[in-house]
Design an enzyme around this catalytic site. Sequence first.
Site, PDB file in Angstrom:
ATOM      1  N   CYS A   1      -3.545   0.187   6.927  1.00 42.66           N
ATOM      2  CA  CYS A   1      -3.642  -0.744   8.054  1.00 42.66           C
ATOM      3  C   CYS A   1      -4.318  -0.137   9.279  1.00 42.66           C
ATOM      4  CB  CYS A   1      -2.241  -1.189   8.431  1.00 42.66           C
ATOM      5  SG  CYS A   1      -1.155   0.215   8.650  1.00 42.66           S
TER       6      CYS A   1
ATOM      7  N   ASN B   1       0.799  -1.230   0.000  1.00 45.19           N
ATOM      8  CA  ASN B   1       0.000   0.000   0.000  1.00 45.19           C
ATOM      9  C   ASN B   1       0.832   1.283   0.000  1.00 45.19           C
ATOM     10  OD1 ASN B   1       0.818  -0.629   2.572  1.00 45.19           O
ATOM     11  ND2 ASN B   1      -1.106  -0.047   3.549  1.00 45.19           N
TER      12      ASN B   1
ATOM     13  N   GLU C   1       7.440   2.023  14.767  1.00 47.03           N
ATOM     14  CA  GLU C   1       8.178   2.733  13.724  1.00 47.03           C
ATOM     15  C   GLU C   1       8.111   4.223  14.027  1.00 47.03           C
ATOM     16  OE1 GLU C   1       6.532   0.796   9.928  1.00 47.03           O
ATOM     17  OE2 GLU C   1       8.654   0.234   9.998  1.00 47.03           O
TER      18      GLU C   1
ATOM     19  N   GLU D   1       4.685  -4.627  11.933  1.00 48.64           N
ATOM     20  CA  GLU D   1       3.600  -3.665  11.709  1.00 48.64           C
ATOM     21  C   GLU D   1       2.529  -4.404  10.933  1.00 48.64           C
ATOM     22  OE1 GLU D   1       3.421  -0.966  13.101  1.00 48.64           O
ATOM     23  OE2 GLU D   1       5.462  -0.329  13.524  1.00 48.64           O
TER      24      GLU D   1
HETATM   25  P1  NDP Z   1       1.278  -9.834   3.291  1.00 42.52           P
HETATM   26  O1  NDP Z   1       1.310 -10.179   4.716  1.00 42.52           O
HETATM   27  O2  NDP Z   1       0.662 -10.780   2.337  1.00 42.52           O
HETATM   28  O3  NDP Z   1       2.768  -9.582   2.749  1.00 42.52           O
HETATM   29  C1  NDP Z   1       3.644  -8.664   3.359  1.00 42.52           C
HETATM   30  C2  NDP Z   1       5.035  -8.913   2.829  1.00 42.52           C
HETATM   31  O4  NDP Z   1       5.556 -10.122   3.382  1.00 42.52           O
HETATM   32  C3  NDP Z   1       5.121  -9.063   1.325  1.00 42.52           C
HETATM   33  O5  NDP Z   1       6.303  -8.459   0.856  1.00 42.52           O
HETATM   34  C4  NDP Z   1       5.157 -10.558   1.167  1.00 42.52           C
HETATM   35  O6  NDP Z   1       5.700 -10.976  -0.069  1.00 42.52           O
HETATM   36  C5  NDP Z   1       6.020 -10.972   2.326  1.00 42.52           C
HETATM   37  N1  NDP Z   1       5.872 -12.353   2.750  1.00 42.52           N
HETATM   38  C6  NDP Z   1       4.809 -13.182   2.588  1.00 42.52           C
HETATM   39  N2  NDP Z   1       5.049 -14.384   3.151  1.00 42.52           N
HETATM   40  C7  NDP Z   1       6.283 -14.327   3.716  1.00 42.52           C
HETATM   41  C8  NDP Z   1       7.096 -15.245   4.456  1.00 42.52           C
HETATM   42  N3  NDP Z   1       6.674 -16.465   4.756  1.00 42.52           N
HETATM   43  N4  NDP Z   1       8.314 -14.826   4.856  1.00 42.52           N
HETATM   44  C9  NDP Z   1       8.748 -13.578   4.590  1.00 42.52           C
HETATM   45  N5  NDP Z   1       8.026 -12.678   3.888  1.00 42.52           N
HETATM   46  C10 NDP Z   1       6.810 -13.031   3.453  1.00 42.52           C
HETATM   47  O7  NDP Z   1       0.586  -8.401   3.232  1.00 42.52           O
HETATM   48  P2  NDP Z   1       0.143  -7.538   1.965  1.00 42.52           P
HETATM   49  O8  NDP Z   1       1.295  -7.195   1.117  1.00 42.52           O
HETATM   50  O9  NDP Z   1      -1.014  -8.231   1.352  1.00 42.52           O
HETATM   51  O10 NDP Z   1      -0.299  -6.187   2.691  1.00 42.52           O
HETATM   52  C11 NDP Z   1      -1.509  -6.026   3.298  1.00 42.52           C
HETATM   53  C12 NDP Z   1      -1.409  -6.238   4.808  1.00 42.52           C
HETATM   54  O11 NDP Z   1      -0.408  -5.416   5.373  1.00 42.52           O
HETATM   55  C13 NDP Z   1      -2.689  -5.866   5.510  1.00 42.52           C
HETATM   56  O12 NDP Z   1      -3.103  -6.907   6.341  1.00 42.52           O
HETATM   57  C14 NDP Z   1      -2.338  -4.650   6.339  1.00 42.52           C
HETATM   58  O13 NDP Z   1      -3.041  -4.524   7.501  1.00 42.52           O
HETATM   59  C15 NDP Z   1      -0.890  -4.790   6.555  1.00 42.52           C
HETATM   60  N6  NDP Z   1      -0.282  -3.479   6.685  1.00 42.52           N
HETATM   61  C16 NDP Z   1       0.162  -3.069   7.929  1.00 42.52           C
HETATM   62  C17 NDP Z   1       0.696  -1.820   8.098  1.00 42.52           C
HETATM   63  C18 NDP Z   1       1.209  -1.388   9.431  1.00 42.52           C
HETATM   64  O14 NDP Z   1       2.057  -0.510   9.483  1.00 42.52           O
HETATM   65  N7  NDP Z   1       0.769  -1.942  10.539  1.00 42.52           N
HETATM   66  C19 NDP Z   1       0.813  -0.885   6.975  1.00 42.52           C
HETATM   67  C20 NDP Z   1       0.356  -1.420   5.731  1.00 42.52           C
HETATM   68  C21 NDP Z   1      -0.171  -2.681   5.611  1.00 42.52           C
HETATM   69  P3  NDP Z   1       4.751 -11.121  -1.368  1.00 42.52           P
HETATM   70  O15 NDP Z   1       3.443 -10.448  -1.078  1.00 42.52           O
HETATM   71  O16 NDP Z   1       5.513 -10.443  -2.412  1.00 42.52           O
HETATM   72  O17 NDP Z   1       4.589 -12.577  -1.560  1.00 42.52           O
END
Ligand code: NDP
Length: 485
Positions: free
Chosen positions: A285, A154, A459, A251
């Site tokens: 988020c 995002n 953060e 996060e």
């Molecule tokens: P994901 O949890 O699907 O992915 C986050 C990242 O982790 C991606 O780069 C993903 O790679 C990577 N990833 C996935 N599986 C693994 C693993 N087993 N080991 C290491 N890395 C891994 O989230 P989204 O990208 O779909 O983002 C949306 C989510 O993020 C929402 O739930 C939202 O709430 C949260 N979010 C939280 C924020 C905060 O600051 N608290 C801010 C913004 C979003 P890839 O997707 O490339 O496979």
Amino acid sequence: MTHPAQPIASHFINGEYVEDAAGTPIPVIYAYTGEQIATVHAATPAIVDAALASAEAGQKIWAKMSGTERGRVLRRAADILRERNHDLSVLETYDTGKPLQETLVADATSGADALEYFGGLAGSLTGEHIPMGEDWVYTVREALGVCVGIGAWNYPTQIACWKGAPALACGNSMVFKPSETTPLCALKVAEILHEAGLPAGVYNVIQGMGEVGGALVTDPRVAKVSLTGSVPTGRKVYAAAAADMKHVTMELGGKSPMIVFDDADIDNAVGGAINGNFYSSGQVCSNGTRVFVQKGIKEKFLARLAERTGNAVLGDPMDEATSFGPMVTENQMNIVLGYVEKGKAEGARLICGGKRADRDGFFVEPTVFADVTDDMTIAREEIFGPVMSVLDFDTEEEVVARANDTEFGLSAGVFTKDFTRAHRVIGNLEAGSCFINSYNDAPVEAPFGGVKASGVGRENSKEAIKHFSQVKSVYVRMGDVEAAF
Ligand code: NDP
């Protein structure tokens, strides 16, 4: 002809762009047109190894520089980000589909704020002197080493900077893996940092899916992992990092409450609900997706909310008049539409929106449901799209208990003119990042992060320094050593 969004190469390692076409191709799709605008390749094991080796070597050089010298590089990078804000914002819009109206003020600018803020702090990261009679203890705030950043889709520029800036200020190096959905912007952050004078290898970007993230998290050269992502991914990454006692910042997601008491200024509360649900098409988020409205003002609140939501301008994200963009991917759009159907099926009252917009692009109309109850799926699960649930309440005690009845704890907001009540309610809410008569402000000076399943660590702010450094304490004896024998 190559699209201007196509990066020079997929990865940025040891101060330069690097390609390895043997990695799985990752198409980059522009959410407004559905057109493929770029291709990058997932990191192969050789690329993962090269990035970590360069980060390990770069960190040794970087940590030896003074904090003031490190800060100067970060502040120069902040200036370059600001100078190039327009082009970087256009790239962010291609990466995410978010409207330029937003990206011009919320992405590279927020990244620049982080680089400037932590650049300013870098020279003042000192320890303590603790007198112990004639002996004394001193402490040193040391870098952790190689840090891994893993981003969600995002806020690709902002996340790359929010993780990189405090990590680098403390003398660490970083390997950053963006979400496979938005691989473009972090490469620009790496390029600009090096242009600003960063020694080669201190900030690296490699592409890939979850398994690349997994390879980084489990590598013994890595001291710390900072993830922005969903709770299920957070659980996996935290567990993997724990095997080697790595430091973590998590996060994660939320289902945050925004509470509107009947003495609130209705237009400000409606504005807060709009900011907390429809900015970035709801892909934030910390969004306040459970809007609790006290019964006396419910219909007035809903009428004003529907009227103002009707003013959203859906359209070409590159047109600065557009205030509401598409979802990041077709898949995310379908997930959100699935939740909208669940809301209808479980008996929530649809106030506005409720379907895919009748136009090109992955648009979901800004959607408001009223008469939502605590047990409905749309009130329990994070949707990550423009779907607001309005719930009714009678008393303060009741609403606090209901607001806390969730596994999440990222954010919370209260709208009321009664300041005693505002502070009391915020004091009783289980959330890390809170707002009074506002919603979703995230200045770099304020700590950001969640409690409960929404994460660990913070953060931004001085808090982030604690999460990217460790304290060494040194006892200095001035007299003789006494021993039992
Ligand atoms: P994901 O949890 O699907 O992915 C986050 C990242 O982790 C991606 O780069 C993903 O790679 C990577 N990833 C996935 N599986 C693994 C693993 N087993 N080991 C290491 N890395 C891994 O989230 P989204 O990208 O779909 O983002 C949306 C989510 O993020 C929402 O739930 C939202 O709430 C949260 N979010 C939280 C924020 C905060 O600051 N608290 C801010 C913004 C979003 P890839 O997707 O490339 O496979």
